[in-house]
Scaffold this active site. Structure first.
Site, PDB file in Angstrom:
ATOM      1  N   MET A   1     -24.832  46.794  -4.008  1.00 16.44           N
ATOM      2  CA  MET A   1     -25.837  45.655  -4.085  1.00 16.44           C
ATOM      3  C   MET A   1     -26.626  45.235  -2.816  1.00 16.44           C
ATOM      4  O   MET A   1     -25.795  45.104  -1.874  1.00 16.44           O
ATOM      5  CB  MET A   1     -25.225  44.207  -4.379  1.00 16.44           C
TER       6      MET A   1
ATOM      7  N   GLY B   1     -25.628  41.942   1.341  1.00 14.11           N
ATOM      8  CA  GLY B   1     -25.354  43.286   0.909  1.00 14.11           C
ATOM      9  C   GLY B   1     -23.802  43.769   0.686  1.00 14.11           C
ATOM     10  O   GLY B   1     -22.909  43.250   1.545  1.00 14.11           O
ATOM     11  N   SER B   2     -23.552  44.442  -0.199  1.00 12.96           N
ATOM     12  CA  SER B   2     -21.932  44.554  -0.779  1.00 12.96           C
ATOM     13  C   SER B   2     -21.943  45.340  -1.769  1.00 12.96           C
ATOM     14  O   SER B   2     -22.995  46.115  -2.290  1.00 12.96           O
ATOM     15  CB  SER B   2     -21.266  43.063  -1.071  1.00 12.96           C
ATOM     16  N   ARG B   3     -20.368  45.691  -2.076  1.00 13.52           N
ATOM     17  CA  ARG B   3     -20.271  46.595  -3.164  1.00 13.52           C
ATOM     18  C   ARG B   3     -19.007  46.124  -4.080  1.00 13.52           C
ATOM     19  O   ARG B   3     -18.323  45.245  -3.688  1.00 13.52           O
ATOM     20  CB  ARG B   3     -19.806  47.829  -2.614  1.00 13.52           C
TER      21      ARG B   3
END
Length: 220
Positions: free
Chosen positions: A99, A187-189
């Site tokens: 993301m 921002g991340s996953r």
């Protein structure tokens, strides 16, 4: 489309601060027209960027047994067979969705079921696509047991900018398919670990929509 609850307080105070800043500049520097216009424009743009980050589009609840939906908006960055060694301690198919700061950051349950296992891990803040981010970054691990007994593992992973993972479940919590279970700021996953016989329905670099894009089909 609504504003997510995680952003309402931040957006309120940001609006107050930016309004006070612009009012102060207009009051004390009334002759600096160019500077005042630049600051005002920058304030509006900055506020709109943060505002869109916390948008929360309506996603209908689904009840499609055997279909696994994307837990987040973003881009598929990993599709591979790996050994998941925290809970399953066995080989699984991993699908990872990255993301970016411009994506919706609401996290949604890929299937309906019960949270069988949940654990929060404090950690580092490596960039979300770093190979070690899934084991060293701040993260959560959630195992969902579906109605047919199939278990999926969903892992929220914080990135270099995201330093606050939020979750709204615990072990024993019921989950609706495509229902909200968490949120990651910036921002991340999100990783999903599936049975090896699952049929993957997405490709590397494909864009996904949380609760809308089917990423896999479970074997009957």
């Amino acid at each position: 489309m609504t504003i997510h609850k995680e952003g309402r307080s931040l957006l309120f105070w940001m609006l107050i601060i930016l309004a006070a800043l612009n009012y102060g500049l207009y009051y004390y520097l009334p002759s600096q027209e160019v500077l005042l216009n630049v600051v005002l424009l920058a304030s509006v743009v900055f506020y709109l960027i943060v505002l869109q980050f916390f948008r929360n589009p309506f996603v209908p609840i689904k009840n499609e047994e055997g279909i696994v939906y994307a837990p987040a908006d973003g881009k598929v960055v990993v599709i591979e067979e790996v050994v998941e060694d925290e809970y399953f301690k066995a080989s699984k198919k991993q699908v990872s969705i990255f993301m970016s700061p411009i994506n919706v950051h609401v996290n949604r349950s890929p299937i309906a079921g019960i949270v069988k296992f949940f654990k929060y891990h404090p950690g580092k803040y490596l960039v979300a696509w770093h190979p070690k981010s899934s084991t060293e970054n701040e993260r959560t691990t959630m195992v969902i047991q579906g109605k047919n007994g199939t278990e999926l593992l969903v892992r929220q992973i914080a990135g270099a900018l995201a330093r606050r993972i939020k979750w709204y479940v615990d072990a024993g919590s019921p989950l609706q398919q495509c229902g909200e279970f968490g949120f990651i700021k910036f921002g991340s996953r999100v990783d999903v670990f599936l049975p090896l016989d699952s049929e993957i329905l997405v490709d590397i670099d494909q864009k996904t929509k949380g609760g809308r894009t089917a990423i896999a089909k479970l074997k009957d």
